[in-house]
Scaffold this motif. Structure first.
Motif, mmCIF file in Angstrom:
data_model
loop_
_atom_site.group_PDB
_atom_site.id
_atom_site.type_symbol
_atom_site.label_atom_id
_atom_site.label_comp_id
_atom_site.label_asym_id
_atom_site.label_seq_id
_atom_site.Cartn_x
_atom_site.Cartn_y
_atom_site.Cartn_z
ATOM 1 N N THR A 1 0.812 -1.688 0.156
ATOM 2 C CA THR A 1 -0.141 0.267 -0.138
ATOM 3 C C THR A 1 0.916 1.177 -0.113
ATOM 4 O O THR A 1 0.020 2.229 -0.728
ATOM 5 C CB THR A 1 -0.808 -0.083 1.317
ATOM 6 N N ALA A 2 1.798 1.037 1.262
ATOM 7 C CA ALA A 2 2.813 2.169 0.825
ATOM 8 C C ALA A 2 3.856 2.557 -0.584
ATOM 9 O O ALA A 2 3.659 3.734 -0.748
ATOM 10 C CB ALA A 2 4.137 2.787 1.758
ATOM 11 N N ALA B 1 3.075 5.998 -2.559
ATOM 12 C CA ALA B 1 4.419 6.833 -2.972
ATOM 13 C C ALA B 1 4.371 6.873 -4.478
ATOM 14 O O ALA B 1 4.216 7.591 -5.282
ATOM 15 C CB ALA B 1 5.845 6.215 -2.521
ATOM 16 N N SER B 2 3.805 5.721 -5.212
ATOM 17 C CA SER B 2 4.112 5.514 -6.828
ATOM 18 C C SER B 2 2.933 6.632 -7.036
ATOM 19 O O SER B 2 3.546 7.078 -8.141
ATOM 20 C CB SER B 2 3.905 4.916 -7.342
ATOM 21 N N LEU B 3 1.906 6.255 -7.225
ATOM 22 C CA LEU B 3 0.696 7.558 -7.522
ATOM 23 C C LEU B 3 1.010 9.080 -6.784
ATOM 24 O O LEU B 3 1.246 9.587 -8.071
ATOM 25 C CB LEU B 3 -0.981 7.198 -6.606
ATOM 26 N N ILE B 4 1.282 9.182 -5.685
ATOM 27 C CA ILE B 4 1.657 11.004 -5.825
ATOM 28 C C ILE B 4 3.233 10.909 -6.355
ATOM 29 O O ILE B 4 3.317 12.071 -6.856
ATOM 30 C CB ILE B 4 2.212 10.863 -4.399
ATOM 31 N N ILE C 1 11.901 4.857 -6.603
ATOM 32 C CA ILE C 1 11.086 6.106 -6.020
ATOM 33 C C ILE C 1 10.742 6.628 -5.008
ATOM 34 O O ILE C 1 10.317 7.201 -4.691
ATOM 35 C CB ILE C 1 8.776 4.820 -5.150
ATOM 36 N N LEU C 2 11.823 5.695 -4.193
ATOM 37 C CA LEU C 2 11.994 6.069 -2.766
ATOM 38 C C LEU C 2 12.885 8.029 -3.644
ATOM 39 O O LEU C 2 12.656 8.594 -2.603
ATOM 40 C CB LEU C 2 12.981 5.444 -1.910
ATOM 41 N N LEU C 3 14.295 7.899 -4.025
ATOM 42 C CA LEU C 3 15.104 8.342 -5.053
ATOM 43 C C LEU C 3 14.573 9.829 -5.581
ATOM 44 O O LEU C 3 14.282 10.700 -5.328
ATOM 45 C CB LEU C 3 15.727 7.791 -5.072
ATOM 46 N N PHE D 1 2.427 16.348 0.674
ATOM 47 C CA PHE D 1 1.677 14.617 0.175
ATOM 48 C C PHE D 1 2.955 14.544 -0.968
ATOM 49 O O PHE D 1 2.999 12.492 0.070
ATOM 50 C CB PHE D 1 0.649 15.270 -1.012
ATOM 51 N N GLN D 2 3.903 14.941 -1.451
ATOM 52 C CA GLN D 2 4.897 13.924 -2.103
ATOM 53 C C GLN D 2 6.012 13.566 -0.726
ATOM 54 O O GLN D 2 6.325 11.692 -0.557
ATOM 55 C CB GLN D 2 6.248 14.666 -3.022
ATOM 56 N N LEU D 3 6.145 14.533 0.380
ATOM 57 C CA LEU D 3 7.812 13.976 0.763
ATOM 58 C C LEU D 3 6.790 13.372 2.807
ATOM 59 O O LEU D 3 7.519 12.204 2.804
ATOM 60 C CB LEU D 3 8.412 14.961 1.776
ATOM 61 N N LEU D 4 5.406 13.302 2.610
ATOM 62 C CA LEU D 4 4.849 12.268 3.502
ATOM 63 C C LEU D 4 4.901 10.962 2.795
ATOM 64 O O LEU D 4 4.848 10.354 3.530
ATOM 65 C CB LEU D 4 3.390 12.780 3.997
ATOM 66 N N ALA D 5 5.044 11.103 1.687
ATOM 67 C CA ALA D 5 4.649 9.378 0.603
ATOM 68 C C ALA D 5 5.971 8.922 1.255
ATOM 69 O O ALA D 5 5.861 7.369 1.005
ATOM 70 C CB ALA D 5 4.070 9.657 -0.859
#
Length: 140
Positions: free
Chosen positions: A16-17, A21-24, A87-89, A123-127
């Motif tokens: 889910t995470a 993160a991918s969607l955002i 995605i993290l990077l 939102f991006q950094l939270l994800a």
């Protein structure tokens, strides 16, 4: 049975995470590309009120597009491949870019050009933080 249930819920949380993160990240980079292309098509949409588009503003729009389009393509490929590390990077990079865009909006004294990127960055950094936490939690 408890260990299996715990492992499955961790996997679900991680999945889910990654999806969030991918969607955002995808939305973030596509919006950035949209603004870059808008600056090329009609610079008046991007320039501060009262400014007249020039060849220089067109060249700056080209520079913006030259950076955002490859970032978007690579982020979308990472999303397609479900690459957590990418995605993290890329999500972190896209989030910080939005923070800098908010700073540009402040320099232009345009609240709309500040709040929008600031919200997207949040939102991006939270994800990214949630994804990082789920990845780190699954390693323990």
């Amino acid at each position: 049975m408890s260990a299996l249930s715990s492992s499955m819920s961790g996997l679900s949380s991680r999945t889910t995470a990654l999806r969030v993160a991918s969607l955002i990240t995808a939305i973030n980079v596509l919006v950035a590309v949209g603004f870059s292309v808008a600056g090329l098509v009609n610079p008046k949409w991007i320039l501060p009120a009262g400014y007249v588009p020039t060849e220089a503003s067109f060249i700056f729009a080209l520079y913006a597009a030259a950076r955002t389009i490859p970032l978007a393509v690579i982020a979308l490929v990472a999303t397609y491949q479900r690459s957590e590390s990418a995605i993290l990077l890329l999500g972190t990079l896209a989030g910080f870019i939005q923070l800098l865009d908010a700073g540009v909006g402040l320099l232009q004294h345009d609240l709309g050009k500040s709040i929008g990127p600031l919200v997207v960055a949040a939102f991006q950094l939270l994800a990214v933080c949630l994804l990082r936490g789920s990845v780190r939690g699954s390693m323990e």
